[in-house]
Motif scaffolding. Structure first.
Motif, mmCIF file in Angstrom:
data_model
loop_
_atom_site.group_PDB
_atom_site.id
_atom_site.type_symbol
_atom_site.label_atom_id
_atom_site.label_comp_id
_atom_site.label_asym_id
_atom_site.label_seq_id
_atom_site.Cartn_x
_atom_site.Cartn_y
_atom_site.Cartn_z
ATOM 1 N N ARG A 122 -10.874 118.894 62.159
ATOM 2 C CA ARG A 122 -10.018 117.717 62.313
ATOM 3 C C ARG A 122 -9.108 117.845 63.527
ATOM 4 O O ARG A 122 -8.485 116.866 63.942
ATOM 5 C CB ARG A 122 -9.203 117.520 61.036
ATOM 6 C CG ARG A 122 -10.068 117.258 59.820
ATOM 7 C CD ARG A 122 -9.285 117.358 58.529
ATOM 8 N NE ARG A 122 -8.324 116.273 58.385
ATOM 9 C CZ ARG A 122 -7.458 116.182 57.377
ATOM 10 N NH1 ARG A 122 -7.428 117.134 56.453
ATOM 11 N NH2 ARG A 122 -6.631 115.156 57.296
ATOM 12 N N GLY A 123 -9.036 119.051 64.081
ATOM 13 C CA GLY A 123 -8.241 119.254 65.280
ATOM 14 C C GLY A 123 -8.999 118.980 66.569
ATOM 15 O O GLY A 123 -8.435 119.133 67.649
ATOM 16 N N VAL A 124 -10.272 118.591 66.457
ATOM 17 C CA VAL A 124 -11.022 118.217 67.654
ATOM 18 C C VAL A 124 -10.476 116.887 68.167
ATOM 19 O O VAL A 124 -10.312 115.928 67.407
ATOM 20 C CB VAL A 124 -12.526 118.100 67.345
ATOM 21 C CG1 VAL A 124 -13.288 117.624 68.583
ATOM 22 C CG2 VAL A 124 -13.075 119.440 66.869
ATOM 23 N N SER A 125 -10.187 116.838 69.441
ATOM 24 C CA SER A 125 -9.592 115.641 70.042
ATOM 25 C C SER A 125 -10.436 114.407 69.784
ATOM 26 O O SER A 125 -11.660 114.436 69.926
ATOM 27 C CB SER A 125 -9.456 115.843 71.551
ATOM 28 O OG SER A 125 -9.245 114.614 72.209
ATOM 29 N N PRO A 126 -9.813 113.293 69.380
ATOM 30 C CA PRO A 126 -10.570 112.047 69.216
ATOM 31 C C PRO A 126 -11.222 111.596 70.515
ATOM 32 O O PRO A 126 -12.240 110.910 70.493
ATOM 33 C CB PRO A 126 -9.511 111.046 68.741
ATOM 34 C CG PRO A 126 -8.191 111.642 69.105
ATOM 35 C CD PRO A 126 -8.388 113.122 69.056
ATOM 36 N N ALA A 127 -10.659 111.991 71.655
ATOM 37 C CA ALA A 127 -11.268 111.655 72.938
ATOM 38 C C ALA A 127 -12.603 112.376 73.105
ATOM 39 O O ALA A 127 -13.561 111.816 73.654
ATOM 40 C CB ALA A 127 -10.317 112.020 74.078
ATOM 41 N N VAL A 428 6.433 122.953 60.601
ATOM 42 C CA VAL A 428 5.993 121.813 59.803
ATOM 43 C C VAL A 428 6.449 122.096 58.381
ATOM 44 O O VAL A 428 5.908 122.960 57.698
ATOM 45 C CB VAL A 428 4.461 121.628 59.857
ATOM 46 C CG1 VAL A 428 4.035 120.436 59.008
ATOM 47 C CG2 VAL A 428 3.990 121.462 61.296
ATOM 48 N N GLU A 429 7.478 121.389 57.941
ATOM 49 C CA GLU A 429 8.128 121.738 56.674
ATOM 50 C C GLU A 429 8.328 120.501 55.810
ATOM 51 O O GLU A 429 8.797 119.462 56.276
ATOM 52 C CB GLU A 429 9.479 122.388 56.964
ATOM 53 C CG GLU A 429 10.205 122.874 55.719
ATOM 54 C CD GLU A 429 11.529 123.541 56.063
ATOM 55 O OE1 GLU A 429 12.149 124.107 55.164
ATOM 56 O OE2 GLU A 429 11.941 123.475 57.247
ATOM 57 N N SER A 451 -4.236 123.441 61.206
ATOM 58 C CA SER A 451 -4.351 123.848 59.802
ATOM 59 C C SER A 451 -3.081 123.525 59.030
ATOM 60 O O SER A 451 -3.117 122.919 57.953
ATOM 61 C CB SER A 451 -4.659 125.342 59.711
ATOM 62 O OG SER A 451 -4.765 125.753 58.364
ATOM 63 N N ARG A 452 -1.925 123.910 59.598
ATOM 64 C CA ARG A 452 -0.654 123.639 58.916
ATOM 65 C C ARG A 452 -0.374 122.141 58.843
ATOM 66 O O ARG A 452 0.088 121.624 57.825
ATOM 67 C CB ARG A 452 0.493 124.343 59.645
ATOM 68 C CG ARG A 452 0.572 125.836 59.366
ATOM 69 C CD ARG A 452 1.889 126.391 59.854
ATOM 70 N NE ARG A 452 2.017 126.270 61.312
ATOM 71 C CZ ARG A 452 3.175 126.347 61.953
ATOM 72 N NH1 ARG A 452 4.299 126.507 61.265
ATOM 73 N NH2 ARG A 452 3.224 126.263 63.264
ATOM 74 N N LEU A 453 -0.654 121.445 59.939
ATOM 75 C CA LEU A 453 -0.350 120.015 59.979
ATOM 76 C C LEU A 453 -1.209 119.242 58.999
ATOM 77 O O LEU A 453 -0.698 118.407 58.237
ATOM 78 C CB LEU A 453 -0.544 119.481 61.406
ATOM 79 C CG LEU A 453 -0.267 117.986 61.601
ATOM 80 C CD1 LEU A 453 1.176 117.654 61.238
ATOM 81 C CD2 LEU A 453 -0.569 117.574 63.036
ATOM 82 N N THR A 454 -2.501 119.490 58.983
ATOM 83 C CA THR A 454 -3.380 118.738 58.075
ATOM 84 C C THR A 454 -3.082 119.076 56.620
ATOM 85 O O THR A 454 -3.155 118.204 55.753
ATOM 86 C CB THR A 454 -4.866 119.030 58.385
ATOM 87 O OG1 THR A 454 -5.099 120.445 58.358
ATOM 88 C CG2 THR A 454 -5.257 118.472 59.740
ATOM 89 N N LEU A 483 -3.638 112.267 63.974
ATOM 90 C CA LEU A 483 -3.640 112.735 62.587
ATOM 91 C C LEU A 483 -2.448 112.168 61.813
ATOM 92 O O LEU A 483 -2.589 111.713 60.672
ATOM 93 C CB LEU A 483 -3.608 114.265 62.554
ATOM 94 C CG LEU A 483 -4.891 114.987 62.988
ATOM 95 C CD1 LEU A 483 -4.636 116.477 63.117
ATOM 96 C CD2 LEU A 483 -6.025 114.730 62.001
ATOM 97 N N ILE A 484 -1.282 112.202 62.427
ATOM 98 C CA ILE A 484 -0.076 111.680 61.775
ATOM 99 C C ILE A 484 -0.176 110.173 61.587
ATOM 100 O O ILE A 484 0.149 109.636 60.525
ATOM 101 C CB ILE A 484 1.168 112.047 62.599
ATOM 102 C CG1 ILE A 484 1.350 113.572 62.636
ATOM 103 C CG2 ILE A 484 2.414 111.378 62.022
ATOM 104 C CD1 ILE A 484 2.333 114.047 63.684
#
Length: 516
Positions: A122-127, A428-429, A451-454, A483-484
């Motif tokens: 999921r961290g692969v750039s949408p571009a 990220v809390e 990983s932390r963000l998702t 993602l956000i």
């Protein structure tokens, strides 16, 4: 309420599964079946392999992966995104190389599930993803145009593009030869799909345009045209067998190992991109990304056992499944059963399908993948770098190959992060304040923290308001912004309250503006 038996529970059906839900799933499965048949055949054609290989991948993708998928409403099967790489495999190593490559690629995906690597895709750039799909679309269109002229695609994308003008110049308006007849069938197929997509009645909105296009092409060909049709064996299942010792010995070749890694990576990225899109389409079920990766591994391993094509989660079939009202994974499973029944009892029907009609379907499918407006949207939302990544990924995919295109895109994505590596600090809390669930983003948030963000975004509660606070944010890359934004949009679409508050930093203002 239907009595839910233990075997049915093992299928992963909702606890409140009733007769109405069953009717919806059966109806949706038939719609997906009608979408899948022409695409399974067409993608096999574009990949340079026999039609039965595409059908077998559709069967395995429906039944086996449907049972194990982490996104119950996603439908798996042969995908346009892998047609280009399969074509190269066949050209370089032969069809028999698919077995060892898919056995290894499937094992890699299962290992990815075990080590919980699903979220990292999921961290692969949408571009990168959009550019890759656009490049695939260009290659498919360029190759299938030659099939429309009763010719064979060239081995390289640039060769296909360069040969297109001469293909048109060779057409005669005075004589109707085989090339002209094939072109007539292809044009009728394309026109039928385009017109149907634009003008179809609301009550027939679930009728797939691909099926209608193939039927139209078959009717035109039946009027006396001399066009090539699909070569189908009398017993489709006789074409499949377990890998031989000679096939497995190819696993010692570095090229085979590298290709298997490429198939595993690209198939996984496309699958999880499709799963994320399914999450956006509906609010009934959320994707378990690691489990979805494992389900794809099972499917590709089984495809390797029988020498079929590789598979991914496919957005075209998945969106048809959601739009048709599917409730559970039973719809995807049944669509595989319908394909199995079709090839077992009605294989003769396939023998009348013109290859030019399937080429017409793929031209439309490929054209839809080329969304140049994505580059413009990326520029407007995130600046010049994502737009450059899109163009570079697209261009390199067409000029060199798919894997090089993806690697170039990933390399360029790092340019956004590299200047901030030395001072990389992020937090990220999750907190709660006055009944509102808050997610605090501080420091430099990028694809390196995916990983932390998702995990934090996936843990946002479905009930109650949420607030994402960015006062301490000093940097955020476009991948994290997307993602956000997706998480906030999903919350709002379900009727919940979601807001993003920020400070005066450029990163904070950019994120607030992008999310809205």
């Amino acid at each position: 309420m239907l009595q839910i038996s233990k075997p049915t529970q093992r299928l992963g059906l909702p606890v409140a599964y009733d007769r109405k839900s069953l009717v919806k799933d059966v109806a949706a499965s038939f719609v997906v079946f009608l979408v899948a048949i022409p695409l399974c055949l067409g993608i096999a054609l574009a990949s340079g392999v026999p039609a039965e290989l595409g059908l077998m991948t559709g069967i395995i993708g429906g039944i086996a992966v449907g049972m194990a998928a982490g996104q119950p409403l996603q439908v798996s099967g042969p995908a346009a995104g892998l047609a280009v790489i399969v074509f190269d495999i066949v050209q370089d190593y032969g069809v028999e190389a698919l077995a060892p490559i898919l056995l290894l690629a499937g094992a890699m995906q299962l290992a990815g599930c075990y080590f919980r690597l699903g979220r990292f895709f999921r961290g692969v750039s949408p571009a990168v993803i959009s550019g890759m799909l656009a490049g695939i679309g260009v290659l498919i269109v360029a190759g299938q145009i030659h099939v429309l002229f009763a010719d064979a695609p060239r081995a390289h994308g640039l060769d296909n593009l360069a040969a297109i003008p001469s293909a048109f110049f060779d057409i005669s308006v005075m004589t109707i030869g085989q090339a002209e007849q094939a072109l007539i069938v292809g044009i009728v197929t394309i026109a039928s799909m385009v017109l149907w997509d634009r003008y179809k009645p609301a009550r027939l909105k679930l009728m797939p345009g691909a099926l209608l296009g193939v039927v139209a092409g078959c009717l035109v060909a039946a009027a006396g045209l001399d066009v090539a049709t699909i070569d189908v064996p009398e017993n489709i299942f006789s074409s499949f067998s377990l890998p031989t010792t000679a096939d497995l010995s190819m696993l010692a070749m570095p090229g085979i190992i590298f290709t298997a890694l490429a198939v595993a990576f690209i198939a996984s990225a496309e699958t999880l991109l499709s799963a994320a899109a399914v999450d956006k389409m509906q609010d009934r079920v959320r994707t378990r990304f690691d489990k979805e990766l494992g389900g794809q591994g099972i499917g590709n391993f089984l495809c390797g056992l029988v020498g079929a094509m590789p598979m991914t989660g496919v957005i075209v079939r998945s969106s048809a499944n959601v739009q048709a009202g599917a409730v559970s994974r039973l719809s995807a499973i049944l669509h595989g059963v319908w394909i199995l029944a079709f090839v077992a009892f009605l294989p003769g029907v396939l023998a009348v399908v013109p290859t030019a009609a399937l080429a017409g379907v793929l031209v439309v499918v490929g054209w839809k993948l080329v969304k140049l407006g994505d580059a413009v949207d990326l520029f407007k939302k995130h600046g010049w770098l994502p737009a450059v990544i899109y163009v570079a990924t697209l261009g390199t995919t067409v000029a060199v190959d798919l894997l090089v295109g993806v690697m170039v895109g990933l390399g360029l994505s790092l340019l956004e992060v590299i200047p901030h590596l030395r001072r990389q600090r992020s937090k990220v809390e999750a907190r709660s304040s006055d009944g509102t669930h808050e997610l605090h983003l501080d420091g430099r948030v990028s694809m390196l923290e995916v990983s932390r963000l998702t995990r934090a975004l996936d843990d946002l509660p479905s009930e109650g308001p949420i607030r994402i606070r960015t006062e301490g944010l000093t940097f955020v890359d476009h991948t994290s912004v997307e993602l956000i934004s997706d998480a906030v949009t999903r919350k709002r679409r379900s009727g919940g309250i979601a807001e993003v508050t920020g400070g005066d930093s450029p990163a904070s203002r950019a994120l607030v503006a992008a999310v809205g």
